[in-house]
Design a protein around this motif. Structure first.
Motif, PDB file in Angstrom:
ATOM      1  N   ILE A   1      -4.996   0.149  -8.746  1.00 25.94           N
ATOM      2  CA  ILE A   1      -5.612   0.691  -8.417  1.00 25.94           C
ATOM      3  C   ILE A   1      -4.745   2.342  -8.807  1.00 25.94           C
ATOM      4  O   ILE A   1      -6.305   3.685  -8.742  1.00 25.94           O
ATOM      5  N   LEU A   2      -3.911   2.358  -8.615  1.00 25.59           N
ATOM      6  CA  LEU A   2      -3.396   3.980  -8.511  1.00 25.59           C
ATOM      7  C   LEU A   2      -3.130   4.149  -9.825  1.00 25.59           C
ATOM      8  O   LEU A   2      -2.730   5.291  -9.893  1.00 25.59           O
ATOM      9  N   ALA A   3      -3.316   3.324 -10.714  1.00 24.38           N
ATOM     10  CA  ALA A   3      -3.246   3.947 -12.646  1.00 24.38           C
ATOM     11  C   ALA A   3      -4.357   4.497 -12.673  1.00 24.38           C
ATOM     12  O   ALA A   3      -4.955   5.437 -13.290  1.00 24.38           O
ATOM     13  N   ALA A   4      -5.837   4.459 -11.672  1.00 22.91           N
ATOM     14  CA  ALA A   4      -7.695   4.719 -11.689  1.00 22.91           C
ATOM     15  C   ALA A   4      -7.052   5.870 -11.133  1.00 22.91           C
ATOM     16  O   ALA A   4      -7.744   6.802 -11.365  1.00 22.91           O
ATOM     17  N   THR A   5      -6.290   5.935  -9.496  1.00 20.75           N
ATOM     18  CA  THR A   5      -6.621   7.154  -9.198  1.00 20.75           C
ATOM     19  C   THR A   5      -4.946   7.411  -8.476  1.00 20.75           C
ATOM     20  O   THR A   5      -4.788   6.514  -6.997  1.00 20.75           O
ATOM     21  N   PRO A   6      -4.631   7.740  -8.798  1.00 21.29           N
ATOM     22  CA  PRO A   6      -2.760   7.860  -8.034  1.00 21.29           C
ATOM     23  C   PRO A   6      -2.583   8.405  -7.179  1.00 21.29           C
ATOM     24  O   PRO A   6      -1.921   8.248  -6.931  1.00 21.29           O
ATOM     25  N   ASP A   7      -3.399   9.633  -6.765  1.00 23.46           N
ATOM     26  CA  ASP A   7      -3.198   9.826  -4.832  1.00 23.46           C
ATOM     27  C   ASP A   7      -4.674   9.210  -3.907  1.00 23.46           C
ATOM     28  O   ASP A   7      -4.670   9.842  -3.005  1.00 23.46           O
ATOM     29  N   SER A   8      -4.750   8.173  -4.187  1.00 25.23           N
ATOM     30  CA  SER A   8      -5.874   7.523  -3.305  1.00 25.23           C
ATOM     31  C   SER A   8      -5.558   7.272  -1.936  1.00 25.23           C
ATOM     32  O   SER A   8      -4.152   7.061  -1.766  1.00 25.23           O
ATOM     33  N   PRO A   9      -6.248   7.940  -1.123  1.00 23.45           N
ATOM     34  CA  PRO A   9      -5.909   7.645  -0.250  1.00 23.45           C
ATOM     35  C   PRO A   9      -5.955   6.056   1.014  1.00 23.45           C
ATOM     36  O   PRO A   9      -5.414   6.034   1.598  1.00 23.45           O
ATOM     37  N   GLY A  10      -6.172   5.477   0.387  1.00 20.51           N
ATOM     38  CA  GLY A  10      -6.119   4.091   0.453  1.00 20.51           C
ATOM     39  C   GLY A  10      -7.816   3.577   1.076  1.00 20.51           C
ATOM     40  O   GLY A  10      -8.637   4.486   1.709  1.00 20.51           O
ATOM     41  N   SER A  11      -7.576   2.548   1.541  1.00 22.16           N
ATOM     42  CA  SER A  11      -9.051   1.921   2.322  1.00 22.16           C
ATOM     43  C   SER A  11      -8.655   0.477   2.964  1.00 22.16           C
ATOM     44  O   SER A  11      -7.390  -0.431   2.054  1.00 22.16           O
ATOM     45  N   LEU A  12      -9.272  -0.142   3.643  1.00 23.49           N
ATOM     46  CA  LEU A  12      -9.186  -1.483   4.473  1.00 23.49           C
ATOM     47  C   LEU A  12      -8.911  -2.439   3.201  1.00 23.49           C
ATOM     48  O   LEU A  12      -8.636  -3.512   3.434  1.00 23.49           O
ATOM     49  N   GLY A  13     -10.096  -2.033   2.729  1.00 23.77           N
ATOM     50  CA  GLY A  13     -10.734  -3.133   1.755  1.00 23.77           C
ATOM     51  C   GLY A  13      -9.397  -3.633   0.653  1.00 23.77           C
ATOM     52  O   GLY A  13      -8.896  -3.999   0.124  1.00 23.77           O
ATOM     53  N   ILE A  14      -8.643  -2.121   0.069  1.00 25.48           N
ATOM     54  CA  ILE A  14      -8.502  -2.407  -1.020  1.00 25.48           C
ATOM     55  C   ILE A  14      -6.658  -3.012  -0.545  1.00 25.48           C
ATOM     56  O   ILE A  14      -5.959  -3.605  -0.714  1.00 25.48           O
ATOM     57  N   ALA A  15      -6.407  -2.763   1.202  1.00 29.85           N
ATOM     58  CA  ALA A  15      -4.938  -3.007   1.848  1.00 29.85           C
ATOM     59  C   ALA A  15      -5.066  -4.506   1.794  1.00 29.85           C
ATOM     60  O   ALA A  15      -3.935  -5.390   1.555  1.00 29.85           O
ATOM     61  N   ILE A  16      -5.997  -4.889   2.085  1.00 26.41           N
ATOM     62  CA  ILE A  16      -6.430  -6.318   2.686  1.00 26.41           C
ATOM     63  C   ILE A  16      -6.264  -6.813   0.927  1.00 26.41           C
ATOM     64  O   ILE A  16      -5.915  -8.065   1.323  1.00 26.41           O
ATOM     65  N   SER A  17      -6.572  -6.699  -0.197  1.00 18.00           N
ATOM     66  CA  SER A  17      -6.625  -7.417  -1.663  1.00 18.00           C
ATOM     67  C   SER A  17      -5.623  -7.073  -0.954  1.00 18.00           C
ATOM     68  O   SER A  17      -4.742  -8.244  -2.377  1.00 18.00           O
ATOM     69  N   GLU A  18      -4.331  -5.712  -1.208  1.00 19.93           N
ATOM     70  CA  GLU A  18      -2.645  -6.890  -1.626  1.00 19.93           C
ATOM     71  C   GLU A  18      -1.475  -7.319  -0.509  1.00 19.93           C
ATOM     72  O   GLU A  18      -0.748  -8.175  -1.341  1.00 19.93           O
ATOM     73  N   ALA A  19      -2.298  -6.931   0.769  1.00 20.79           N
ATOM     74  CA  ALA A  19      -1.910  -8.450   1.392  1.00 20.79           C
ATOM     75  C   ALA A  19      -2.203 -10.007   0.742  1.00 20.79           C
ATOM     76  O   ALA A  19      -1.059 -10.538   1.419  1.00 20.79           O
ATOM     77  N   ILE A  20      -3.382  -9.767   0.758  1.00 22.81           N
ATOM     78  CA  ILE A  20      -3.724 -11.294   0.126  1.00 22.81           C
ATOM     79  C   ILE A  20      -2.430 -11.733  -1.279  1.00 22.81           C
ATOM     80  O   ILE A  20      -1.796 -13.180  -1.038  1.00 22.81           O
ATOM     81  N   GLU A  21      -2.981 -10.420  -2.415  1.00 25.14           N
ATOM     82  CA  GLU A  21      -1.916 -10.810  -3.335  1.00 25.14           C
ATOM     83  C   GLU A  21      -0.716 -10.981  -2.613  1.00 25.14           C
ATOM     84  O   GLU A  21       0.019 -11.917  -3.187  1.00 25.14           O
ATOM     85  N   ALA A  22       0.230 -10.501  -1.602  1.00 25.12           N
ATOM     86  CA  ALA A  22       1.400 -10.788  -1.492  1.00 25.12           C
ATOM     87  C   ALA A  22       1.752 -11.822  -1.007  1.00 25.12           C
ATOM     88  O   ALA A  22       2.790 -12.474  -0.750  1.00 25.12           O
ATOM     89  N   ALA A  23       0.058 -12.362  -0.114  1.00 23.46           N
ATOM     90  CA  ALA A  23       0.434 -14.123   0.396  1.00 23.46           C
ATOM     91  C   ALA A  23       0.209 -14.953  -0.391  1.00 23.46           C
ATOM     92  O   ALA A  23       1.375 -15.664  -0.269  1.00 23.46           O
TER      93      ALA A  23
END
Lengths: 453, 453
Positions: free
Chosen positions: A196-218
């Motif tokens: 996401i950061l590569a495509a949109t370096p100043d992305s404000p984020g979203s719940l959907g993105i945060a879920i993706s990250e948290a699942i991947e981290a788990a």
């Protein structure tokens, strides 16, 4: 019987089991599907993400599921919560309706989220899990899980939507004070975040993105499981404590609700207050209207489509049958951060499809007007999320006035707004906007869904 | 009896009268003096500032004063508050002591201040007063009075210490949401304010200055009275509801406190929890230690002098017999804004002089360490003010461990810290200072007092 302001349930009458509405549904919700194979998720596939016992609950059709003793002990820090007669609000509206609210704002973190955070941390702990991950938007869920994780000695990483993390630094501090690690999302700590950061370096984020990250981290780290604060069946199950208590408390008043209202994000507080009552409508034909109050800027139940969809943005979660606006729907930046989610849980979605759950969407300014009216009448500043339920309760009470009916209205005060005063500040100074969403945009994000399954 | 986490008192057992410790004091407090004549204040002089009924309470030596029905009804929005067994904290400290706390943080504004705000607004209302003025530092008292004034349909002007108003904009928003007018102090709306601004245009303000402004605004405008959130006898009286409930709740546990602790600003929450118990020590010789926990940066009881002094900076209030650091003492900017006051109320001062009230001062970093420990153990983030009581409770519990004694400790959790997360943020990031005060500075401000009376 003299009416008291608060109807209190003694600790020893706190329910000993959660209620699972799936047991009583004539048509069961469709199964979740594996994101790649598109086949129904097997328990062992769920267990890659969640603790075993939670997976068992996720798939259970048992009616009653015992609340473990250790969870009950922790619930007692603030539960049973009061049922309150909103006599001040009734007077302000000059309505013949009787208005009650279940006050979940008295929890130590100020919302109902702790009801599920505690059992989720508990079941992970007894399974030997060492680390938890999760995401949070407004921060209510993250705060609640921080308390629970600390109690059970679990490490916790919270992926917090970057824009919320910047706008609500105090929610971040709450989590940190309870010992959690807070990571603004999107982050460089996961592949999903880096993409996401590569495509949109100043992305404000979203719940959907945060879920993706948290699942991947788990799933990529040892002894680590993911947790979620709404949407899924096991979360809905834990929140049934709200309605089960309210049922006993309503019985103490001699009244029975004609209408039950909860604000609606993924469905956890709404289902929590409504399902134990809805049971009697399903089983015994009790006349009852239950209303999900959602924001006009994120109207999945009133204007979304019923379709399989992902729970996150990147597409890592199982596909769930839900009313959805599409997993890449970008909700406007309303202050009710907890309601900015594109989809509704499977159970609520099925019940809505069958006409057992009504939905209404409310504009932001109407919510804050109702919230301010409630604050001045009842002395409690409601969370921006909860103002949605209040706005609908006010509407129902005014209808009762026109009809001259002594209707009984029950709503859930899911949280207080003391940590959301920036929102009230904006409202008080006349700088708040209404945010509605065009049909065109909804079509854009939902049309893409047909290819998913 | 199985110990419950929370000890709840049914609504109908809420005390029906406040307790006035003056009735039981062998030596009564010295009278307040008129600031100009230096003669004991006459009731009619007090009535220029305060509502009649409050003046009657201020001067009363009656033991029990009935709580009006309307006040009781409003108390029931959140009262009786729970008494909680701090089992998590006991475990964390591995102490044989039993620790209980009275949870005043469950009030809708998050602190005990509402206990006096409601009766103060009520007595003004029934007297026909239309407008109230007050001052607020951290904003706890201002928020509470805003709720109460709105309920009784009274206009409210709050003079808020300018620096707090800037640093804590959300407390300002809370007051505004409840309909109060908030004026940063010093302001141009009063002569006192204009004088200060002329001398110090960028004055950050102080509680003493804000009191001067609020009193001036009350006595120079029609149908207007002033109100105060601590220090005075009638405020202490209203707060006795805390200890009276706690007394009944302790009886339900079968334990009796050996030590009672409250944080100390002007004395309202401390006196509230302590005096109903202290009564039995005075009357029946019960063995009991009561400890006022004050900040090391504003140590009036431990390092101040007992002397007549003004309650405000400019010198408009009656002269009160108090332990004081001098009315022009400038306390450091600690986060416990509610404890930054130069003097102690007359009753507490007299009791401290007689050795019936102990005092301990605590450094800011020790307070936040104890507060964080408490948060993680009990799930509640305490107000910066309340961390002072917690720090002393922890010390007492550790002493009990060394001595191997099963001591019973009771402290008052005067408020939660959810609106004070900037302070925890500073603590978490290692940027917090300790602030102590030199003897030299204390002498500077107290030596001037001798000329006053």
């Amino acid at each position: 019987m003299k009416t008291t302001k608060k109807i209190l349930l003694p600790e020893n009458e706190m329910p000993e089991a959660w209620y699972n509405i799936v047991a009583d549904m004539t048509t069961k919700p469709l199964p979740a599907l594996h994101p790649v194979t598109k086949q129904p998720m097997k328990p062992e596939e769920w267990e890659g993400i969640f603790a075993k016992e939670l997976v068992k609950q996720e798939l259970s059709e048992e009616r009653w599921i015992e609340i473990p003793e250790e969870v009950r002990t922790l619930y007692k820090i603030w539960r049973p919560t009061p049922l309150v007669r909103a006599s001040g609000l009734e007077k302000a509206l000059d309505t013949p309706a009787k208005i009650y609210f279940k006050n979940e704002s008295v929890s130590p973190v100020g919302s109902h989220k702790l009801n599920s955070a505690i059992p989720q941390a508990y079941y992970n702990k007894i399974q030997g899990v060492k680390h938890l991950t999760t995401e949070t938007g407004a921060g209510q869920w993250g705060s609640a899980l921080s308390v629970a994780a600390k109690h059970f000695g679990l490490d916790l990483k919270v992926y917090m939507v970057r824009i919320s993390c910047e706008q609500k630094p105090y929610r971040r501090s709450i989590m940190q004070t309870f010992g959690a690690q807070v990571i603004p999302s999107p982050s460089n700590t996961t592949e999903a975040g880096r993409k996401i950061l590569a495509a949109t370096p100043d992305s404000p984020g979203s719940l959907g993105i945060a879920i993706s990250e948290a699942i991947e981290a788990a799933i990529t780290q040892p002894d680590t499981k993911y947790t979620l604060g709404s949407v899924l069946n096991h979360v809905i199950l834990h929140q049934s404590i709200i309605g089960l208590e309210a049922e006993k408390q309503m019985a103490m008043t001699g009244d029975y609700p004609d209408v039950i209202i909860g604000c609606f994000g993924g469905g956890s507080n709404f289902s929590g207050i409504a399902f134990p009552f809805l049971r009697h409508k399903i089983l015994g034909g009790k006349d009852l209207k239950v209303i999900a109050a959602e924001p006009a800027s994120c109207p999945k139940l009133t204007r979304g489509v019923f379709q399989y969809d992902f729970g996150d943005t990147v597409g890592m979660t199982p596909l769930l049958p839900m009313y959805t606006l599409g997993h890449d729907f970008q909700p406007a930046s309303i202050h009710a951060g907890g309601l900015r989610y594109h989809g509704a849980g499977s159970i609520v979605s099925e019940l809505h499809k069958e006409g057992l759950v009504d939905a209404v969407d409310v504009k932001q300014l109407d919510c804050f007007s109702a919230g301010t009216l409630f604050a001045r009448a009842e002395g409690i500043i409601p969370a921006p999320e909860s103002t949605h339920a209040i706005a609908v309760a006010v509407e129902e009470a005014l209808k009762a006035k026109v009809e001259g009916k002594e209707k009984v209205i029950l709503f859930n005060l899911s949280g207080h707004g003391l940590i959301d005063m920036a929102a009230y500040d904006q409202f008080n100074s006349g700088k708040m906007s209404n945010y509605e969403v065009t049909d065109e945009y909804i079509h854009q994000t939902t049309d893409r869904l047909e290819k998913l399954v």
